[in-house]
Write a protein that holds these residues in place. Structure first.
Motif, PDB file in Angstrom:
ATOM      1  N   GLU A 272     -62.078 -52.857 -54.018  1.00 18.10           N
ATOM      2  CA  GLU A 272     -63.512 -52.590 -54.105  1.00 18.10           C
ATOM      3  C   GLU A 272     -64.223 -53.719 -54.847  1.00 18.10           C
ATOM      4  O   GLU A 272     -65.318 -54.153 -54.464  1.00 18.10           O
ATOM      5  CB  GLU A 272     -63.741 -51.247 -54.787  1.00 18.10           C
ATOM      6  N   SER A 273     -63.590 -54.220 -55.910  1.00 22.98           N
ATOM      7  CA  SER A 273     -64.162 -55.342 -56.644  1.00 22.98           C
ATOM      8  C   SER A 273     -64.202 -56.593 -55.771  1.00 22.98           C
ATOM      9  O   SER A 273     -65.155 -57.366 -55.810  1.00 22.98           O
ATOM     10  CB  SER A 273     -63.331 -55.604 -57.909  1.00 22.98           C
ATOM     11  N   TYR A 274     -63.151 -56.765 -54.955  1.00 20.98           N
ATOM     12  CA  TYR A 274     -63.068 -57.906 -54.027  1.00 20.98           C
ATOM     13  C   TYR A 274     -64.249 -57.877 -53.048  1.00 20.98           C
ATOM     14  O   TYR A 274     -64.917 -58.886 -52.819  1.00 20.98           O
ATOM     15  CB  TYR A 274     -61.740 -57.822 -53.273  1.00 20.98           C
ATOM     16  N   CYS A 275     -64.497 -56.709 -52.465  1.00 20.02           N
ATOM     17  CA  CYS A 275     -65.619 -56.576 -51.520  1.00 20.02           C
ATOM     18  C   CYS A 275     -66.953 -56.803 -52.221  1.00 20.02           C
ATOM     19  O   CYS A 275     -67.838 -57.463 -51.682  1.00 20.02           O
ATOM     20  CB  CYS A 275     -65.594 -55.201 -50.870  1.00 20.02           C
ATOM     21  N   ILE A 280     -69.338 -57.820 -49.289  1.00 23.13           N
ATOM     22  CA  ILE A 280     -68.830 -57.203 -48.061  1.00 23.13           C
ATOM     23  C   ILE A 280     -69.073 -55.697 -48.147  1.00 23.13           C
ATOM     24  O   ILE A 280     -68.585 -55.046 -49.064  1.00 23.13           O
ATOM     25  CB  ILE A 280     -67.322 -57.464 -47.887  1.00 23.13           C
ATOM     26  N   PRO A 281     -69.816 -55.120 -47.222  1.00 25.18           N
ATOM     27  CA  PRO A 281     -69.986 -53.667 -47.245  1.00 25.18           C
ATOM     28  C   PRO A 281     -68.627 -52.985 -47.095  1.00 25.18           C
ATOM     29  O   PRO A 281     -67.788 -53.421 -46.306  1.00 25.18           O
ATOM     30  CB  PRO A 281     -70.862 -53.391 -46.016  1.00 25.18           C
ATOM     31  N   PHE A 282     -68.390 -51.925 -47.860  1.00 28.50           N
ATOM     32  CA  PHE A 282     -67.130 -51.219 -47.703  1.00 28.50           C
ATOM     33  C   PHE A 282     -67.374 -49.719 -47.634  1.00 28.50           C
ATOM     34  O   PHE A 282     -68.341 -49.195 -48.166  1.00 28.50           O
ATOM     35  CB  PHE A 282     -66.135 -51.571 -48.824  1.00 28.50           C
ATOM     36  N   LEU A 283     -66.455 -49.065 -46.960  1.00 30.86           N
ATOM     37  CA  LEU A 283     -66.549 -47.642 -46.710  1.00 30.86           C
ATOM     38  C   LEU A 283     -65.207 -47.005 -47.023  1.00 30.86           C
ATOM     39  O   LEU A 283     -64.171 -47.469 -46.551  1.00 30.86           O
ATOM     40  CB  LEU A 283     -66.910 -47.405 -45.241  1.00 30.86           C
ATOM     41  N   GLY A 300     -67.780 -53.959 -41.621  1.00 35.35           N
ATOM     42  CA  GLY A 300     -67.420 -54.095 -43.022  1.00 35.35           C
ATOM     43  C   GLY A 300     -65.965 -53.728 -43.240  1.00 35.35           C
ATOM     44  O   GLY A 300     -65.163 -53.705 -42.300  1.00 35.35           O
ATOM     45  N   PHE A 301     -65.622 -53.426 -44.477  1.00 34.56           N
ATOM     46  CA  PHE A 301     -64.255 -53.161 -44.916  1.00 34.56           C
ATOM     47  C   PHE A 301     -64.078 -51.636 -45.026  1.00 34.56           C
ATOM     48  O   PHE A 301     -64.778 -50.987 -45.786  1.00 34.56           O
ATOM     49  CB  PHE A 301     -64.038 -53.822 -46.283  1.00 34.56           C
ATOM     50  N   VAL A 302     -63.140 -51.070 -44.266  1.00 38.82           N
ATOM     51  CA  VAL A 302     -62.867 -49.639 -44.342  1.00 38.82           C
ATOM     52  C   VAL A 302     -61.583 -49.414 -45.135  1.00 38.82           C
ATOM     53  O   VAL A 302     -60.536 -49.982 -44.815  1.00 38.82           O
ATOM     54  CB  VAL A 302     -62.730 -49.012 -42.940  1.00 38.82           C
ATOM     55  N   LEU A 303     -61.671 -48.602 -46.193  1.00 42.26           N
ATOM     56  CA  LEU A 303     -60.521 -48.265 -47.018  1.00 42.26           C
ATOM     57  C   LEU A 303     -60.131 -46.816 -46.738  1.00 42.26           C
ATOM     58  O   LEU A 303     -60.933 -45.904 -46.967  1.00 42.26           O
ATOM     59  CB  LEU A 303     -60.847 -48.433 -48.505  1.00 42.26           C
ATOM     60  N   LEU A 304     -58.937 -46.593 -46.227  1.00 36.06           N
ATOM     61  CA  LEU A 304     -58.460 -45.245 -45.948  1.00 36.06           C
ATOM     62  C   LEU A 304     -57.800 -44.701 -47.217  1.00 36.06           C
ATOM     63  O   LEU A 304     -56.797 -45.227 -47.688  1.00 36.06           O
ATOM     64  CB  LEU A 304     -57.465 -45.258 -44.788  1.00 36.06           C
ATOM     65  N   ASN A 305     -58.383 -43.658 -47.775  1.00 34.20           N
ATOM     66  CA  ASN A 305     -57.946 -43.116 -49.059  1.00 34.20           C
ATOM     67  C   ASN A 305     -56.697 -42.245 -48.894  1.00 34.20           C
ATOM     68  O   ASN A 305     -56.758 -41.165 -48.313  1.00 34.20           O
ATOM     69  CB  ASN A 305     -59.076 -42.291 -49.680  1.00 34.20           C
ATOM     70  N   THR A 525     -74.681 -52.018 -42.936  1.00 31.85           N
ATOM     71  CA  THR A 525     -75.243 -51.424 -44.143  1.00 31.85           C
ATOM     72  C   THR A 525     -74.961 -52.335 -45.318  1.00 31.85           C
ATOM     73  O   THR A 525     -74.027 -53.139 -45.295  1.00 31.85           O
ATOM     74  CB  THR A 525     -74.639 -50.035 -44.405  1.00 31.85           C
ATOM     75  N   GLN A 526     -75.744 -52.228 -46.350  1.00 26.66           N
ATOM     76  CA  GLN A 526     -75.543 -53.044 -47.547  1.00 26.66           C
ATOM     77  C   GLN A 526     -74.530 -52.392 -48.481  1.00 26.66           C
ATOM     78  O   GLN A 526     -73.668 -53.031 -49.033  1.00 26.66           O
ATOM     79  CB  GLN A 526     -76.875 -53.228 -48.293  1.00 26.66           C
ATOM     80  N   THR A 527     -74.634 -51.109 -48.674  1.00 23.10           N
ATOM     81  CA  THR A 527     -73.762 -50.403 -49.601  1.00 23.10           C
ATOM     82  C   THR A 527     -73.472 -49.018 -49.054  1.00 23.10           C
ATOM     83  O   THR A 527     -74.348 -48.364 -48.515  1.00 23.10           O
ATOM     84  CB  THR A 527     -74.427 -50.254 -50.988  1.00 23.10           C
TER      85      THR A 527
END
Length: 528
Positions: A272-275, A280-283, A300-305, A525-527
């Motif tokens: 998340e800090s990297y994005c 880079i928008p992340f989701l 953007g960057f998708v993180l699967l939790n 999206t921005q955020t």
């Protein structure tokens, strides 16, 4: 900023020492010296006295019979000039053709190729992911070896022997998932294991060299040497290997990690800090149970939790990862005889989503039994909130107004013992089966129930005569009007049109504006 170098390769029968510049590239060319006057890596297209493209490549007696056969196989697999472009191997997508190309997937191939080039003074270049290479437009007049030594071996818990061509980011994720600490930062680092070791890659207070147990390398004479931890030294973006004159390539690395409960949390915080640092928008996606994505996807960057740890701290007190399935948590706590989350057995989604939305049913709400929450800020820092730091309301929580919230990491619940928890949990589940479209593709309740009117969103939609309404492949469920289902290949546009139509109809008939409970995720999206 990472230091890179300009390689000058004059004519000479000598072989140059290894570069200090590039973690994914080892350059061996003819010339008595190298100069480093610039900050970008430029790989020259040719050197004098290099092998002619049409020159036959005779085998000599340098290798054993098996070695000569391996060498012959190498040459037969080589790709001639203009058939392999280095832009295909670079993250920049820049670079011309190379004279000879070979993908090596076994150490024996690498050894044979290095010996062959060494015996004939052929410049050679070992490329991993090409994540920090800038090749010349004319290409490279020599032998390019693509490192695909990607073996992975778990020697014992936390000890891994990994090929130098193994993707470094995949290694970071894999070790974190298995619960071992030391390489969480690697999940956001492109390149290969060999490159990361050469450069001593690091971030967030961690460095590759901290967890290295041994390294297997090939010398310029084509021999394999094993270095123990005491044989190596590491500094900021520096390693012993950058000063080794006889280093040809790193072949494999053994890492020794330590167990740590928070490895996946730290990895996620780093990503998340990297994005954030790169805009880079992340989701972050859990079960995707209340998301409507755009048909074009997400730019953007998708993180699967999958932070799904479960820890019983004491009877009735549980620390649970935000990616843990919420329905499983409800069933588990009920079976153990603790009350407060019986309703959760019928709620899809993850613990993190349930806390964020303060999910609830039948008079119970998630926020009622929360003791503390561990969260990650947009700067990648972990913060712990106590119960007194949070507030909850109907489908609302403090987290929905936090501007610096990146993600919920873990939640500690405090439940109370009760004899009828299992029966109550089963009653919740049975009611859900009778009143909701179980088995249909839906995102749960589309709208929040309006407050203080004594009527639910589903009842309003049904009174408006919209039950069963279809737009494209989207449909208002005939079982529960606040559930919209994908019954026939619905697109995002179909579902969005149905949502807007229902809102307008209810507003027109009753003067009530329904509020969405689902989240619409646009392509750009921005955020998030």
């Amino acid at each position: 900023m990472r230091r890179m170098a300009l390689f000058s390769i004059p004519s000479s029968p000598l072989i140059c020492p290894p570069t200090q510049a590039n973690p994914n590239v080892s350059l061996r060319a003819k010339g008595p010296s190298l100069s480093f006057p610039h900050h970008q890596l430029l790989l020259p297209s040719n050197t004098t006295n290099t092998l002619s493209i049409k020159e036959e490549l005779p085998l000599n007696s340098m290798l054993s019979v098996d070695g000569r056969q391996e060498e012959q196989s190498l040459i037969e697999q080589c790709v001639l000039r203009d058939q392999k472009h280095l832009k295909e191997l670079s993250s920049w997508g820049i670079g011309g053709p190379c004279s000879y190309f070979l993908q090596v997937s076994r150490p024996s191939q690498l050894l044979a190729a290095i010996r062959y080039c060494r015996a004939r003074s052929i410049p050679f270049l070992i490329v991993g992911k090409g994540s920090n290479c800038l090749f010349e437009d004319r290409g490279f007049d020599g032998f390019v070896l693509l490192n695909r030594l990607d073996q992975f071996q778990a020697i014992e818990p936390g000890v891994y022997r990994v090929g130098s061509g193994y993707p470094f980011n995949r290694l970071g994720v894999r070790c974190s998932i298995e619960g071992f600490s030391g390489l969480e930062f690697a999940g956001g680092i492109p390149g290969t294991v060999g490159g990361a070791v050469f450069m001593n890659a690091g971030a967030g207070g961690q460095e590759t060299g901290d967890v290295i147990d041994s390294v297997e390398m090939v010398t310029m004479d084509g021999e394999i040497r094993v270095l123990r931890r005491s044989d190596m030294a590491f500094g900021y973006r520096w390693s012993t290997f950058q000063q080794m004159k006889d280093l040809a390539a790193i072949v494999a690395v053994t890492f020794r990690l330590v167990p740590a409960e928070t490895t996946r949390e730290r990895q996620r915080a780093f990503l998340e800090s990297y994005c954030r640092a790169r805009s880079i928008p992340f989701l972050i996606v859990g079960k995707g149970s209340n998301c409507l994505f755009e048909d074009r996807g997400f730019d953007g960057f998708v993180l699967l939790n999958r932070l799904d740890q479960f820890q019983a701290i004491e009877p009735g007190v549980y620390r649970v990862g935000s990616g843990y399935p919420f329905n499983r948590l409800g069933v588990r706590c009920s079976i153990e005889g603790f009350s407060g989350l019986e309703f959760a057995g019928g709620i899809p989604g993850t613990v993190g989503g349930a806390v964020f939305m303060n999910a609830g049913a039948g008079g119970q709400e998630t926020g009622d039994v929360i003791d503390s929450v561990e969260m990650v800020t947009m700067d990648g820092e972990i913060r712990v909130l106590r119960r007194s730091d949070m507030a909850f309301g109907y489908r609302w929580s403090t987290f929905q107004q936090m501007k610096d919230l990146a993600a919920i990491v873990a939640v500690t619940f405090r439940l109370v013992p009760a004899e009828t928890t299992r029966e109550r949990q089963r009653a919740f589940l049975e009611r859900r089966r009778k009143t909701q479209p179980i088995g249909e593709r839906s995102a749960g309740s589309v709208f929040r129930n309006p407050l203080e009117i004594g009527m639910s969103a589903g009842e309003l939609i049904e009174l408006a005569g919209l039950k069963g309404l279809e737009i494209g492949g989207a449909k208002v469920s005939e079982v529960h009007a606040n559930f919209f289902i994908n019954f026939n290949g619905s697109t995002s546009a179909d579902m969005l049109a149905l949502i807007n139509h229902v809102k307008e109809r209810v507003d027109h008939m009753f003067g009530i504006e329904l509020k969405e409970e689902i989240k619409y995720v646009p392509y750009k999206t921005q955020t998030i």
